[in-house]
Design an enzyme around this catalytic site. Structure first.
Site, short mmCIF file in Angstrom:
data_model
loop_
_atom_site.label_atom_id
_atom_site.label_comp_id
_atom_site.label_asym_id
_atom_site.label_seq_id
_atom_site.Cartn_x
_atom_site.Cartn_y
_atom_site.Cartn_z
N ARG C 243 -34.59 -13.45 -21.16
CA ARG C 243 -34.58 -12.07 -20.66
C ARG C 243 -35.28 -11.20 -21.68
NH1 ARG C 243 -28.95 -9.60 -20.70
NH2 ARG C 243 -29.83 -8.43 -22.42
N HIS C 247 -30.38 -5.80 -20.17
CA HIS C 247 -29.85 -6.28 -18.90
C HIS C 247 -30.32 -5.42 -17.73
CE1 HIS C 247 -27.05 -7.79 -15.94
NE2 HIS C 247 -26.47 -6.61 -15.83
N TYR C 256 -26.47 -5.75 -29.35
CA TYR C 256 -25.93 -7.11 -29.52
C TYR C 256 -26.97 -8.17 -29.85
CZ TYR C 256 -27.24 -7.06 -24.54
OH TYR C 256 -27.93 -6.92 -23.36
C1 LIG Z 1 -17.76 -10.53 -10.33
C2 LIG Z 1 -18.64 -9.75 -11.28
N1 LIG Z 1 -18.27 -9.66 -12.56
C3 LIG Z 1 -19.02 -8.95 -13.44
C4 LIG Z 1 -20.17 -8.33 -13.04
C5 LIG Z 1 -21.00 -7.50 -14.04
N2 LIG Z 1 -22.23 -8.21 -14.38
C6 LIG Z 1 -23.37 -7.97 -13.72
S1 LIG Z 1 -24.59 -8.96 -14.21
C7 LIG Z 1 -23.61 -9.74 -15.34
C8 LIG Z 1 -24.17 -10.83 -16.18
C9 LIG Z 1 -24.74 -11.96 -15.37
O1 LIG Z 1 -25.24 -12.94 -16.21
P1 LIG Z 1 -26.03 -14.18 -15.66
O2 LIG Z 1 -25.28 -14.81 -14.55
O3 LIG Z 1 -26.35 -15.06 -16.81
O4 LIG Z 1 -27.34 -13.56 -15.02
P2 LIG Z 1 -28.49 -12.72 -15.77
O5 LIG Z 1 -28.15 -11.28 -15.57
O6 LIG Z 1 -28.50 -13.13 -17.19
O7 LIG Z 1 -29.74 -13.11 -15.07
C10 LIG Z 1 -22.35 -9.20 -15.33
C11 LIG Z 1 -21.25 -9.59 -16.22
C12 LIG Z 1 -20.51 -8.45 -11.68
N3 LIG Z 1 -21.60 -7.86 -11.19
N4 LIG Z 1 -19.74 -9.17 -10.84
#
Ligand SMILES: Cc1ncc(C[n+]2csc(CCOP(=O)(O)OP(=O)(O)O)c2C)c(N)n1
Ligand SMILES: Cc1ncc(C[n+]2csc(CCOP(=O)(O)OP(=O)(O)O)c2C)c(N)n1
Ligand SMILES: [Mg+2]
Ligand SMILES: [Mg+2]
Lengths: 329, 327, 329, 327
Positions: C243, C247, C256
């Site tokens: 990434r 985010h 972080y």
């Molecule tokens: C059930 C739920 N918990 C928490 C979140 C908040 N949240 C949004 S994206 C994310 C991280 C996702 O990480 P990953 O699956 O590795 O995907 P990336 O964003 O790195 O592509 C979080 C914690 C959410 N949207 N839904």
């Protein structure tokens, strides 16, 4: 030579636990047939894994987070026939739940047995949280968390093992694989041959043992418990056992399993097998086994008569223990 | 007394309880180095260490479930759900487990757990970062539900929630985090769970509300005061237990009730408030019990227009009060 | 020699998709900085895996069930810059959600793109259910279900893969592993080195590919898709990517992650790398890349201006599509 | 017209819809060879095959989630949750997903899904096999919730639910399964979702209820008829959408309302019914709007004594009606 950590006496105690459990179990179904209790659940076929596991733990230090099929585990961990019968009769003084929960939902905090519900796999994260607390407080305790193979399909089960693996909490996951979840056979529950194969997804060792054999299970669980206690992290153990009877008194396994299939399981009965093992080693004789069976029956008879006489909950009892501060707040 | 934001009051309550009691610890997503997505716990990891500030995997059922287990083992966990919209996967652990542990073990076990989560709209959070969840939990005996709206109430109630021996769902309206500032008494400050706040006294109409809507109702009440309408504003603060006495006292005085919440109307908190009044104060009423709430559509949408159409505004609240006053 | 199944033209199309996506992505953040839109999410660093995967699918037959970071996947699967900009501006005629969802929550049924929410991993079972429907109806379609490595911690993810493995539904699970879930690094997300290691728990093949390389991903996904189409069951693919940015526009990764760490990722940028790969093979030259970049910019400019002019939803639009039968049923 | 039990009416609705429409299929635990734990689907596996009678793994979130996906792909799944107490793990899929799919895609997608589950007490189901869950779902726009109580209504509404283009939570009171028998019209019989049934007409008191309590209320009404009290009994049948018109018409006539449900009182369905009356018919009332409901404790316990103390009985309902009639 005796298995490491087990004296002749403790081996006989283990045998007695299995016999006592079987006697309780049979009693529950007899009471159910007599119309005295509306519900009974069995652990027949699971006594080996459960008693073996209980003896691998340090009483007074370690905790069990059992599931509803763990009568032998609970009894080997200190639950008495009176306590067992009280829950069957749903008496007010039932120590597990004061007659609120189904039978066999063990909960005896002063004996290090955690409270569980009927919701499959919901207790698995609880066991991990308890282990996390022990780790934070630098206490030497380990939690043993048990469940059936069907329970491993629940998302919460996955989340529990994942967290436990990352944080290396002192927990041991013990799957009592009886190949059925009510009527659903293992092949419709998972695409792998062994539940232990799932351990790799969490960075945990996955170990298989013969669950009808209390000594084999004991050795396996003991190793995992000591590893956890030393900070080595959790282990997933799969004990292969079987379910001799229908799921509960509400079920009829002939709707999904043939009589022959059920009959064929009998050769695996952990009690005669362990009896044979003890006899081969001269640790027990026919006289003793008869005596122990009589003793178990006497204990269970006494507990039955006593528990039947105990008072049920009253209407007011409905309102207790809603909050620490009282019924409606 | 220090003036602070709601966000700071959450931080301060967490911080002082962690300092005071070693059994208090935090679990949640992104609460470690990131210090929570709103930066509430910024610096906590360094101060309290990894054991007490646990950055969890992305798995809400286990965030709560593991906290439940730790609570059963004598800890006082504060579990965070990053946004209230993500609490559904943990529903079983909150409703099926935590709320029933004391009862099912006849007092043998308890579950002193706080689940805190930001909820509500008005920040362009779109369909999945704007939900109000109080009505999905307040029906559950064994659980307590708080939804304060001022910095003082937030700090005082969160402190009480952490010290409470039963599970508490603690809802923080995310729009108030930085918008609402106020004085908070210094020292060991608590607000009892289950007591409403009479935010404003008045004799003409009672507005019963909570969360962000308390502030909108106060705005409306101030406007109307200029027109000679004296509004009493009750901020419930706690949803369960609910302070029936304060509600009924107010109705006894004003004889007119308007319930205001951002959450959808059908089956919302306002239903219970109205039912309490209809059951216990029917003959004291001079007008129907009115509810001004979010519309019965699935969610607040992303576009500004959806948000504005969804949320009760001070102007709409003022109109509703006026209509009742004129009734 | 060209990779199997990819013509020189389709390779250049893939390149253009990546460039077009990057242009859209940069535009979103520019609009956010200008205060014209409140929120933007990036896919920079993921363009390789996404475009590669899209080209491995059969357009008009297969379905994608994407997640919020899949701009390149969506564009490669037919989403236009106008559609993309309409969702950024939350316009009434936004085809994904009529301005109801956050940007990048793709949903275009007539282009075989399923509707998703922001709730992590909730769409994974949906993809399995769609695949189950295709299997029941004996249709040749395959679903591609994508997610980040953090998403694999959710219980629902486990349940989805478990069911898919048992019932051998025609689905491909593609993990875009960028090593972070917002701020949480992979080592706090799982105790295993590779997400692909989790496949063994479901009886699925687990495959790893270089996710910054569209061709590597294409080949890997293509094999899995064909296997699924033939009835061979699902595959779990882990595409290692990264990434590049925070985010979302609401995040600041410097809280972080160090600036050096972030800087060092730049060498993995899929676009210049793929450009180099194409040039080495004589499939593209500097003139063409410049031209394509200009074309992308022109498209995105046009789409931006157009979308900005489109009307927003009105108050009445709040009440549409609650039930098939009307707003309040 | 055939006389059948509620259980048979569920079976018949499932069976004829599966025969009629190849896109209808069943998913759930133990519905295959076991034919569901109540034997509702006994024989279905042999008749319709493994593709249409899917014995799932023990995982409720995915039972619903996979059904949602299949529904999005054009099927009409009927997902079974073995007991309502086990629905919590699927809460996210029902509330967070299924209910919002049409809205979030602005009509681009739909989710014609039925989730059916046995709920309620009176069968010694203990703390985890007795729950009423309607109040945990009826607040959710996008979802429909049915809770019929007679064989005819069950068959007619389940048929409508399967044909509905939106997700329906279908609640079957497990005590009625074998207890309640009644006539069901032959042929293609449907009952519209959202219409209450006036189970009994009367001029003195309106009892608004649903589920098992309809039968208890009818018993109470019959008893009181002998004493000259004429009770009108409204069986809601659908909880969401709720038939306001039938409720309000009845109040206009009797001017007295008693709401009866087995589920706990605080925040239960009765709150909304009462609030509707207090909002729209306040001046037609001659007495406070009363609610007779389950007590606000976490669950119905296993012991017979708990069950009896928890559930409203015909006698307690009769007392409450009488008190209102005498008011
Ligand atoms: C059930 C739920 N918990 C928490 C979140 C908040 N949240 C949004 S994206 C994310 C991280 C996702 O990480 P990953 O699956 O590795 O995907 P990336 O964003 O790195 O592509 C979080 C914690 C959410 N949207 N839904
Ligand atoms: C969440 C949930 N779903 C379903 C059930 C119903 N149920 C009770 S036991 C059981 C089977 C459990 O199988 P397994 O985990 O293998 O344990 P076993 O009974 O075979 O020892 C089921 C489906 C339940 N109690 N909780
Ligand atoms: Mg089993
Ligand atoms: Mg990631």
């Amino acid at each position: 030579m005796l298995p490491e950590g087990l004296s002749a006496e403790s081996l006989r105690d283990m045998y007695y636990c299995m016999v006592l459990t079987r006697t309780c179990d049979d009693r529950a179904f007899a009471l159910n047939r007599q119309g005295k209790i509306p519900f009974a659940a069995t652990c027949q076929g699971h006594e080996g894994v459960q008693v073996g596991a209980a003896y691998a733990l340090k009483r007074g230090t370690d905790w069990i987070v059992p599931y509803y099929r763990d009568t032998a585990l609970a009894i080997a961990f200190g639950v008495t026939p009176r306590e067992q019968l009280m829950c069957l009769f749903a008496r007010k003084a039932d120590v597990f739940s004061s007659g609120r929960q189904f039978p066999n939902h063990y909960s005896v905090p002063h004996k290090n047995i955690a409270s569980i519900s009927s919701i499959i796999a919901a207790h698995v994260t609880h066991g991990v949280g308890m282990a996390l607390a022990f780790k934070m407080r630098k206490e030497p305790a380990v939690t043993l968390i048990t469940f059936g193979e069907g329970s491993t399909s629940e998302g919460e089960w996955h989340e529990a093992l994942n967290f436990a693996g990352i944080h290396k909490v002192p927990a041991v996951f013990l799957c009592e694989n009886n190949e059925f979840a009510i009527s659903v056979p293992q092949r419709l529950q998972m695409a792998v041959e062994n539940v232990a194969d799932r351990a790799a997804a969490y960075g945990l060792p996955g170990v298989i043992c013969e669950g009808t054999d209390p000594v084999a299970t004991y050795l396996c669980v003991r190793e995992a418990v000591e590893r956890a206690r030393q900070g080595g992290g959790p282990t997933l153990i799969e004990a292969k056992c079987y379910r001799a009877m229908s799921h509960t008194s509400d079920d009829n396994q002939l709707t999904y399993r043939t009589a022959e299939e059920i009959e064929a399981l009998k050769v695996r009965d952990p009690i005669p097998r362990f009896e044979g093992w003890l006899k081969e080693r001269g640790l027990i004789d026919d006289g003793t086994t008869e005596e122990l069976k009589k003793k178990a029956l006497a204990e269970v008879n006494e507990a039955t008569d006593w528990a039947e006489e105990q008072p049920p909950p009253t209407e007011e009892d409905l309102y207790t223990h809603v909050y620490a501060s009282g019924p409606l707040s | 007394m220090a003036v602070k934001t709601v966000l700071e009051s959450v931080r301060d309550a967490l911080h002082s309880e962690m300092e005071r009691d070693p059994s208090v610890f935090l679990m949640g997503e992104d609460i470690g180095p990131r210090g929570n997505v709103f930066r509430i716990t910024a610096g906590f990891l360094d101060e309290f260490g990894r054991d007490r500030v646990v950055d969890t995997p992305l798995a809400e059922a286990s965030i709560v479930g593991i906290a439940v287990g730790a609570a059963m083992a004598g800890m006082r966990p504060v579990a965070e759900i990053q946004f209230a919209d993500f609490i559904y996967p943990a529903y079983n652990q909150i409703v099926g487990e935590a709320a029933k542990i004391r009862y099912r073990s006849a007092g043998g076990n308890s579950c002193p757990l706080v689940v805190r989560t930001p909820y509500g709209g008005g920040v362009r959070g779109a369909l999945s970062h704007s939900v109000s969840v109080e009505a999905l939990f307040y029906h559950v005996p064994g659980l307590k539900v708080c939804a304060p709206s001022t910095p003082a109430d937030t700090q005082g109630l969160l402190t009480s929630a952490i010290r409470d021996d039963d599970p508490v769902l603690f809802l923080e309206h995310k729009r108030t985090y930085r918008l609402i500032k106020g004085e908070v008494p210094a020292g060991d400050y608590t607000v009892p769970i289950g007591k409403a706040d009479v935010a404003r006294t008045g004799k003409d109409v009672s507005v019963i509300t909570y969360g962000l809507m308390r502030h909108f109702a106060m705005e409306a009440a101030e406007q109307l005061a200029g027109q000679g309408i004296e509004t009493e504003v009750i901020d419930l603060r706690s949803i369960r237990p609910m302070d029936r006495e304060t509600i009924l006292n107010s109705i006894g005085k004003t004889r007119k009730a308007l319930i205001v919440h951002e959450d959808q109307k059908f089956g919302g908190i306002g239903a219970e408030v109205s039912a309490i009044i209809a059951e216990e104060a029917l003959f004291e009423l001079d007008a129907p019990v009115k509810r001004l709430c979010g519309p019965d559509v699935p969610a607040m949408g992303y576009a500004k227009e959806y948000e504005e159409a969804f949320m009760p505004s001070p102007a709409r609240i003022a109109d509703a009060i006026k209509a009742l006053a004129d009734f």
